[in-house]
Design a protein around this motif. Structure first.
Motif, PDB file in Angstrom:
ATOM      1  N   HIS A 117       0.820  -1.218   0.000  1.00 42.66           N
ATOM      2  CA  HIS A 117       0.000   0.000   0.000  1.00 42.66           C
ATOM      3  C   HIS A 117       0.852   1.266   0.000  1.00 42.66           C
ATOM      4  CE1 HIS A 117      -2.724  -3.150   1.543  1.00 42.66           C
ATOM      5  NE2 HIS A 117      -3.573  -2.538   0.739  1.00 42.66           N
ATOM      6  N   SER A 168     -10.953  -0.752   8.901  1.00 41.47           N
ATOM      7  CA  SER A 168     -10.649  -2.155   8.553  1.00 41.47           C
ATOM      8  C   SER A 168     -10.245  -2.925   9.798  1.00 41.47           C
ATOM      9  CB  SER A 168      -9.514  -2.220   7.526  1.00 41.47           C
ATOM     10  OG  SER A 168      -9.951  -1.763   6.279  1.00 41.47           O
ATOM     11  N   LYS A 169      -9.433  -2.303  10.640  1.00 43.10           N
ATOM     12  CA  LYS A 169      -8.953  -2.977  11.859  1.00 43.10           C
ATOM     13  C   LYS A 169     -10.114  -3.224  12.829  1.00 43.10           C
ATOM     14  CE  LYS A 169      -4.279  -1.055  11.590  1.00 43.10           C
ATOM     15  NZ  LYS A 169      -4.346  -0.508  10.236  1.00 43.10           N
ATOM     16  N   ALA A 200     -12.408  -5.924  11.274  1.00 42.57           N
ATOM     17  CA  ALA A 200     -11.831  -7.277  11.201  1.00 42.57           C
ATOM     18  C   ALA A 200     -11.542  -7.872  12.573  1.00 42.57           C
ATOM     19  CB  ALA A 200     -10.547  -7.244  10.368  1.00 42.57           C
ATOM     20  N   THR A 201     -11.139  -7.023  13.527  1.00 45.21           N
ATOM     21  CA  THR A 201     -10.738  -7.554  14.837  1.00 45.21           C
ATOM     22  C   THR A 201     -11.609  -7.031  15.975  1.00 45.21           C
ATOM     23  OG1 THR A 201      -8.454  -7.696  14.062  1.00 45.21           O
ATOM     24  CG2 THR A 201      -8.770  -7.796  16.429  1.00 45.21           C
ATOM     25  N   TRP A 227      -8.426  -4.803  18.982  1.00 43.68           N
ATOM     26  CA  TRP A 227      -7.298  -4.777  18.032  1.00 43.68           C
ATOM     27  C   TRP A 227      -5.999  -4.306  18.692  1.00 43.68           C
ATOM     28  CZ3 TRP A 227      -3.916  -1.147  16.143  1.00 43.68           C
ATOM     29  CH2 TRP A 227      -3.116  -1.566  15.066  1.00 43.68           C
ATOM     30  N   HIS A 245      -0.808  -8.809  19.746  1.00 41.07           N
ATOM     31  CA  HIS A 245      -0.879  -8.723  18.291  1.00 41.07           C
ATOM     32  C   HIS A 245       0.408  -8.111  17.738  1.00 41.07           C
ATOM     33  CE1 HIS A 245      -5.552  -8.504  18.803  1.00 41.07           C
ATOM     34  NE2 HIS A 245      -5.043  -9.688  19.117  1.00 41.07           N
ATOM     35  N   MET A 269       3.166 -10.619  17.631  1.00 40.63           N
ATOM     36  CA  MET A 269       3.075 -11.487  16.438  1.00 40.63           C
ATOM     37  C   MET A 269       3.664 -10.788  15.222  1.00 40.63           C
ATOM     38  SD  MET A 269       1.620 -14.489  16.759  1.00 40.63           S
ATOM     39  CE  MET A 269       0.612 -14.940  15.349  1.00 40.63           C
ATOM     40  N   TRP A 270       3.317  -9.504  15.035  1.00 43.52           N
ATOM     41  CA  TRP A 270       3.802  -8.789  13.839  1.00 43.52           C
ATOM     42  C   TRP A 270       5.302  -8.533  13.909  1.00 43.52           C
ATOM     43  CZ3 TRP A 270      -1.056  -5.577  14.989  1.00 43.52           C
ATOM     44  CH2 TRP A 270      -2.163  -6.159  14.371  1.00 43.52           C
ATOM     45  N   PRO A 305      -6.374  -3.090   4.317  1.00 38.97           N
ATOM     46  CA  PRO A 305      -6.603  -4.120   5.345  1.00 38.97           C
ATOM     47  C   PRO A 305      -5.329  -4.620   6.040  1.00 38.97           C
ATOM     48  CG  PRO A 305      -6.592  -5.110   3.172  1.00 38.97           C
ATOM     49  CD  PRO A 305      -6.317  -3.653   2.968  1.00 38.97           C
ATOM     50  N   MET A 306      -4.148  -4.006   5.728  1.00 34.34           N
ATOM     51  CA  MET A 306      -2.922  -4.534   6.329  1.00 34.34           C
ATOM     52  C   MET A 306      -2.973  -4.440   7.854  1.00 34.34           C
ATOM     53  SD  MET A 306      -2.619  -1.378   4.956  1.00 34.34           S
ATOM     54  CE  MET A 306      -2.065   0.265   5.338  1.00 34.34           C
ATOM     55  N   PHE A 307      -2.522  -5.483   8.484  1.00 35.68           N
ATOM     56  CA  PHE A 307      -2.506  -5.581   9.955  1.00 35.68           C
ATOM     57  C   PHE A 307      -3.906  -5.407  10.567  1.00 35.68           C
ATOM     58  CE2 PHE A 307       1.755  -3.854   8.845  1.00 35.68           C
ATOM     59  CZ  PHE A 307       2.482  -4.995   9.173  1.00 35.68           C
ATOM     60  N   SER A 308      -4.942  -5.740   9.809  1.00 35.04           N
ATOM     61  CA  SER A 308      -6.286  -5.565  10.369  1.00 35.04           C
ATOM     62  C   SER A 308      -6.697  -6.758  11.228  1.00 35.04           C
ATOM     63  CB  SER A 308      -7.312  -5.330   9.255  1.00 35.04           C
ATOM     64  OG  SER A 308      -7.363  -6.447   8.413  1.00 35.04           O
ATOM     65  N   GLN A 309      -6.091  -7.922  10.971  1.00 30.82           N
ATOM     66  CA  GLN A 309      -6.495  -9.112  11.722  1.00 30.82           C
ATOM     67  C   GLN A 309      -5.487  -9.407  12.827  1.00 30.82           C
ATOM     68  OE1 GLN A 309      -7.076 -11.757   8.306  1.00 30.82           O
ATOM     69  NE2 GLN A 309      -9.266 -11.606   8.680  1.00 30.82           N
ATOM     70  N   GLY A 310      -5.758  -8.878  14.008  1.00 30.78           N
ATOM     71  CA  GLY A 310      -4.849  -9.044  15.138  1.00 30.78           C
ATOM     72  C   GLY A 310      -4.818 -10.468  15.654  1.00 30.78           C
ATOM     73  N   GLY A 311      -3.607 -10.945  15.969  1.00 25.96           N
ATOM     74  CA  GLY A 311      -3.454 -12.257  16.596  1.00 25.96           C
ATOM     75  C   GLY A 311      -3.549 -13.442  15.662  1.00 25.96           C
ATOM     76  N   LYS A 312      -3.750 -13.177  14.355  1.00 25.57           N
ATOM     77  CA  LYS A 312      -3.911 -14.263  13.401  1.00 25.57           C
ATOM     78  C   LYS A 312      -2.565 -14.925  13.119  1.00 25.57           C
ATOM     79  CE  LYS A 312      -6.065 -15.183   8.985  1.00 25.57           C
ATOM     80  NZ  LYS A 312      -6.109 -14.693   7.619  1.00 25.57           N
ATOM     81  N   SER A 313      -2.546 -16.234  12.985  1.00 26.21           N
ATOM     82  CA  SER A 313      -1.313 -16.946  12.628  1.00 26.21           C
ATOM     83  C   SER A 313      -0.822 -16.456  11.268  1.00 26.21           C
ATOM     84  CB  SER A 313      -1.568 -18.446  12.560  1.00 26.21           C
ATOM     85  OG  SER A 313      -2.032 -18.897  13.812  1.00 26.21           O
TER      86      SER A 313
END
Lengths: 289, 159
Positions: free
Chosen positions: A121, A168-169, A172-173, A177, A182, A185-186, B39-47
């Motif tokens: 992006h 989006s965050k 989705a979460t 979030w 989290h 993980m990143w 949507p980047m980094f929108s799904q927290g905690g996902k594998s």
């Protein structure tokens, strides 16, 4: 405080100044140069690609494999550059459509380059900026109006882009979030990317802090989410510089914690967000005095 | 649109672009460059799944067992030094469902730019997940070995 959006974004009824003219021309130059840079960067890399893994955007409707296995990406980059130069030079006739042609060709260049699954992006704001100049040239006869529209168009979509990212965050979460785990993980995910990139990884002190404290990691994410959520404040002159600086700070935070830097976006925010026109006018007035 | 007030014209243009924006992202999984829902980094905690490469010594025996990042075999290999974007590599590895000869050839072309391989490169699929103990567990599985003689695929993913 004037909260009228048209005045804040475009300012068609406001008097022009040397500072504003220089500011607008510098922003247009940034968009034109960035367009050429992306066209060549993507074109050179596309030469390495021989298979489509995940078709993106226009590639979902057109078989983009015609751009692979030949020198077409380089020809396309050359044409995009020529049209960007024509657009910036403002030639009569072709100059009116040059940015629009460059935009369409760049859409294909992107689809050819990003057919392996990566969805970056970092170039979207430049793409929207180019679209703004394409529309400004086509739909406005007066160069002043076209130029003011193009800059205002970028303000609209810079603000919306970051606010969309926050939505989006949250969609989705959800409200959880900003959970610090989290971020852990990143950070680990990006550490693997760094091992792939260079062969090694060395976590910096910010990453070590975040990994060592759930509270700190959560705070990083919370501040980031709030900054994105309120990014549309860049639409208003009163809050523009503060919002731009906050978003640049967000990018610096992402850089420190996840080793991702959207260089073009930071440059664009620096040009659009700081009151360059005021500073230039002040400098000119001082010099004339 | 010639005689339209520039304020009105701007509003109409922005609204028109917004309509196209919404329509294209709604029908294209949120992405139609330069339009995006970001949507980047929108799904927290996902594998997650990534990829990395190690240069392997020349030998006949290849272990296809998963290992930790600390115990990776071979020596470090920089994909960037070879002109490859690590995200592209990760996506090629993670999004490939069937590892047929075309996909292995695409991987080889990415790594060697069309030249004949001059060394043994093991491509690892790396997966991370959040454990119940709030730790991040990372494991690397050898996937494809690209070598001057012949390429080999992890027997567990051979089509």
């Amino acid at each position: 405080m004037n909260l009228h959006l048209s005045d804040n974004l475009f300012g068609f009824d406001l008097p022009d100044s040397a500072g504003q003219r220089i500011f607008r021309k510098v922003f247009e130059l940034f968009i034109a140069v960035s367009t050429c840079y992306l066209a060549w960067k993507w074109g050179m890399y596309t030469l390495r690609i021989s298979d489509v893994v995940l078709p993106l955007g226009v590639a979902r409707y057109v078989d983009i494999s015609f751009m692979h296995g030949n020198a077409l990406p380089l020809w396309n980059a050359a044409f995009i550059s020529i049209f960007a130069v024509f657009g910036f030079a403002g030639f009569r006739g072709i100059g009116r459509w040059a940015y629009a042609v460059a935009f369409v060709l760049l859409v294909f260049q992107y689809a050819a380059r990003f057919s392996l699954g990566e969805i970056p992006h970092s170039s979207n704001l430049v793409g929207m900026g180019l679209l703004g100049y394409a529309l400004g040239r086509i739909f406005f006869d007066q160069p002043l109006h076209g130029s003011r529209f193009s800059v205002g168009f970028s303000y609209v979509f810079v603000g919306l882009s970051y606010t969309f990212a926050a939505w989006s965050k949250l969609i989705a979460t959800g409200l959880l979030w900003p959970d610090g785990r989290h971020l852990w993980m990143w950070i680990n995910e990006k550490a693997v990317d760094e091992i792939a990139r260079s062969g090694f990884v060395h976590l910096n002190y910010v990453q070590e802090w975040a990994l060592g404290s759930m509270v700190l990691a959560t705070l990083f994410l919370l501040v980031g989410l709030l900054t994105e959520f309120f990014a549309f404040f860049i639409w208003f002159k009163r809050f523009r510089t503060a919002t731009a600086l906050a978003i640049i700070g967000l990018h610096m935070g992402i850089w420190m914690t996840m080793d991702i830097l959207f260089t073009l976006s930071v440059w664009e925010l620096t040009i659009l967000g700081l009151p360059w026109a005021v500073w230039i006018d002040y400098f000119i007035d001082k010099k004339l005095d | 649109m010639k005689d339209v007030d520039p304020n009105k014209k701007s509003k109409m243009l922005v609204m028109a672009v917004m309509c196209v924006y919404v329509l294209t992202v709604a029908t294209n999984l949120g992405e139609f460059w330069p339009f995006s829902i970001y949507p980047m980094f929108s799904q927290g905690g996902k594998s997650w799944t990534r990829s990395l490469v190690r240069e392997m010594p020349s030998s006949d025996s290849v272990s296809w067992d998963a290992t930790s990042l600390e115990n990776l075999p071979g020596t470090p290999f920089s994909v960037k030094a070879n002109g490859v974007d690590p995200i592209d590599l990760a996506n090629l590895v993670s999004k490939t469902v069937t590892w047929d000869s075309i996909r292995v050839a695409a991987l080889e072309k990415m790594m060697f730019g069309g030249a004949v391989p001059d060394r043994n490169l093991m491509i690892f699929k790396v997966q991370g997940r959040l454990t119940d103990q709030d730790d991040v567990e990372v494991s690397a599985t050898p996937f494809v070995l690209i070598s001057p003689g012949r390429d080999q695929i992890n027997p567990s993913i051979v089509p």
